[in-house]
Design a protein around this motif. Structure first.
Motif, PDB file in Angstrom:
ATOM      1  N   VAL A 289      -1.489  -4.982   1.541  1.00 57.72           N
ATOM      2  CA  VAL A 289      -1.287  -5.398   0.144  1.00 57.72           C
ATOM      3  C   VAL A 289      -2.315  -4.682  -0.724  1.00 57.72           C
ATOM      4  CG1 VAL A 289      -1.326  -7.310  -1.489  1.00 57.72           C
ATOM      5  CG2 VAL A 289      -0.359  -7.645   0.787  1.00 57.72           C
ATOM      6  N   GLU A 290      -1.854  -3.855  -1.662  1.00 55.79           N
ATOM      7  CA  GLU A 290      -2.779  -3.141  -2.543  1.00 55.79           C
ATOM      8  C   GLU A 290      -3.285  -4.061  -3.661  1.00 55.79           C
ATOM      9  OE1 GLU A 290      -3.033   1.130  -4.779  1.00 55.79           O
ATOM     10  OE2 GLU A 290      -1.227  -0.073  -5.130  1.00 55.79           O
TER      11      GLU A 290
ATOM     12  N   PHE B 156      -3.520 -13.371  -0.720  1.00 57.83           N
ATOM     13  CA  PHE B 156      -3.281 -12.008  -0.228  1.00 57.83           C
ATOM     14  C   PHE B 156      -4.387 -11.026  -0.635  1.00 57.83           C
ATOM     15  CE2 PHE B 156       1.004 -13.853  -0.349  1.00 57.83           C
ATOM     16  CZ  PHE B 156       1.459 -13.520   0.912  1.00 57.83           C
ATOM     17  N   SER B 157      -5.498 -11.533  -1.153  1.00 54.70           N
ATOM     18  CA  SER B 157      -6.555 -10.646  -1.636  1.00 54.70           C
ATOM     19  C   SER B 157      -7.167  -9.788  -0.535  1.00 54.70           C
ATOM     20  CB  SER B 157      -7.658 -11.477  -2.318  1.00 54.70           C
ATOM     21  OG  SER B 157      -8.228 -12.396  -1.399  1.00 54.70           O
TER      22      SER B 157
ATOM     23  N   ALA C 201      -7.556   1.307  -2.184  1.00 54.02           N
ATOM     24  CA  ALA C 201      -7.903  -0.112  -2.043  1.00 54.02           C
ATOM     25  C   ALA C 201      -8.417  -0.390  -0.636  1.00 54.02           C
ATOM     26  CB  ALA C 201      -6.685  -0.983  -2.334  1.00 54.02           C
ATOM     27  N   PRO C 202      -9.416  -1.263  -0.484  1.00 56.75           N
ATOM     28  CA  PRO C 202      -9.965  -1.570   0.849  1.00 56.75           C
ATOM     29  C   PRO C 202      -8.902  -2.075   1.826  1.00 56.75           C
ATOM     30  CG  PRO C 202     -11.383  -2.448  -0.866  1.00 56.75           C
ATOM     31  CD  PRO C 202     -10.143  -1.975  -1.549  1.00 56.75           C
ATOM     32  N   THR C 203      -7.919  -2.805   1.337  1.00 56.91           N
ATOM     33  CA  THR C 203      -6.866  -3.348   2.216  1.00 56.91           C
ATOM     34  C   THR C 203      -5.852  -2.274   2.613  1.00 56.91           C
ATOM     35  OG1 THR C 203      -5.703  -4.058   0.206  1.00 56.91           O
ATOM     36  CG2 THR C 203      -7.023  -5.711   1.354  1.00 56.91           C
ATOM     37  N   CYS C 204      -6.010  -1.064   2.062  1.00 54.54           N
ATOM     38  CA  CYS C 204      -5.090   0.030   2.398  1.00 54.54           C
ATOM     39  C   CYS C 204      -5.811   1.136   3.164  1.00 54.54           C
ATOM     40  CB  CYS C 204      -4.468   0.606   1.127  1.00 54.54           C
ATOM     41  SG  CYS C 204      -3.512  -0.585   0.162  1.00 54.54           S
TER      42      CYS C 204
ATOM     43  N   CYS D 213       0.814  -1.215   0.000  1.00 52.01           N
ATOM     44  CA  CYS D 213       0.000   0.000   0.000  1.00 52.01           C
ATOM     45  C   CYS D 213       0.848   1.264   0.000  1.00 52.01           C
ATOM     46  CB  CYS D 213      -0.909   0.016   1.226  1.00 52.01           C
ATOM     47  SG  CYS D 213      -2.161  -1.283   1.232  1.00 52.01           S
ATOM     48  N   PRO D 214       0.621   2.166  -0.959  1.00 50.49           N
ATOM     49  CA  PRO D 214       1.235   3.498  -0.913  1.00 50.49           C
ATOM     50  C   PRO D 214       0.383   4.414  -0.038  1.00 50.49           C
ATOM     51  CG  PRO D 214       0.007   3.244  -2.934  1.00 50.49           C
ATOM     52  CD  PRO D 214      -0.123   1.933  -2.198  1.00 50.49           C
TER      53      PRO D 214
END
Length: 304
Positions: A158-159, A152-153, A69-72, A63-64
């Motif tokens: 993880v983006e 890793f979804s 993204a939901p994971t970020c 993730c930047p």
């Protein structure tokens, strides 16, 4: 005596029908040039697949700061999340699928980006702090990408997971379309060459109908009478095929192995040696094409 007579008839026919023979040579040249190009392109695709599929990796992008993204949702990936992701990649759950793992930080990503786009307007256009960190994963089986993607979804930090194989598949699909187009054009040109050879042989036989009539009266066999005409078509087609091979060799030597190889210094492109392998095949195609079309054309004529 027979061989000298046949040769004199062949070269006499080539001289009398020079313009038509030249047309056969040129049409055969163009058609087999496309055939040779298609074969060399497929050889290049095969070589590129062997090279790249052995080197492509799955990229697990982290993730930047500004990702949606939901994971970020918590912002940029933390050190704890990085270690957790690394532990998962190197853990027992994925041991059967993962061959190698290495971490690409912002500094390395920035350096590789500038190396990739060196000499272009993109070089130096992205600051180092805006580069995205990632884990580069080499799989035991490149087709098992979905396992890593699913694993890793929903992992925080993880983006996205990107399979470089898919990018290559798109490239090779485009190259395969180009090959199909070359084959289609070659098929059309080969058909034109066959029709032109048939016309040339028919005109040549008609112009020498008195000689063939006398030969038939003195007991010459159909094969003996037909052979000079068949050889005329075969020689013209063989010359066109050889010319196609020579042009391909020049293009590969100066354009591919010369200029293009310097731009793609990482893997081997097709060489003149590959052209030397393809050229006898082109000559064989030309000879068979001319021989078959000549025999079929003369079969009806000789029955008159």
């Amino acid at each position: 005596m027979k061989s000298s007579f046949i040769l004199s008839e062949v070269f006499g026919g080539l001289k009398r029908n020079f313009s038509m023979v030249l047309s056969v040579v040129l049409v055969t040249f163009v058609s087999l040039l496309f055939v040779g190009s298609a074969i060399l392109l497929q050889m290049q695709i095969g070589g590129m697949k062997d090279y790249w599929y052995d080197r492509v990796q799955v990229a697990v992008f982290l993730c930047p700061p500004d990702s949606e993204a939901p994971t970020c949702a918590e912002g940029e990936v933390t050190e704890e999340q990085k270690e957790s992701i690394r532990a998962d990649l190197e853990g027992q759950d994925l041991a059967a699928y993962v061959d190698e793992v290495h971490f690409e930080d912002k500094e390395m990503a920035h350096r590789l980006f500038n190396e990739q786009f060196a000499g272009t307007s993109l070089e130096g256009s992205v600051p180092q702090d805006q580069m995205q960190e990632s884990f580069r994963v080499k799989l035991v089986d490149a087709e098992q990408y979905e396992i890593i993607n699913e694993y890793f979804s929903a992992t925080a930090g993880v983006e996205e997971v990107v399979d470089q194989n898919k990018l290559l598949d798109q490239l090779f699909a485009i190259m395969n379309v180009a090959t199909a187009i070359a084959v289609a054009i070659a098929a059309i040109m080969l058909l034109c060459a066959v029709l032109l050879i048939a016309t040339t042989i028919r005109l040549s036989a008609f112009s020498r109908r008195r000689e063939t009539g006398i030969m038939r009266l003195v007991g010459a066999s159909n094969a003996f009478i037909q052979l000079p005409f068949v050889l005329e078509g075969v020689i013209a087609a063989a010359l066109g095929a050889a010319l196609a091979g020579a042009v391909l060799a020049l293009v590969v030597h100066f354009g591919v192995a010369g200029w293009l190889q310097a731009q793609a210094a990482g893997f081997e492109l097709v060489s003149v040696g590959d052209v030397l392998i393809v050229t006898p095949l082109l000559i064989g195609i030309g000879i068979i094409m001319a021989g078959v079309s000549s025999v079929i054309t003369l079969r009806r004529y000789m029955k008159v």
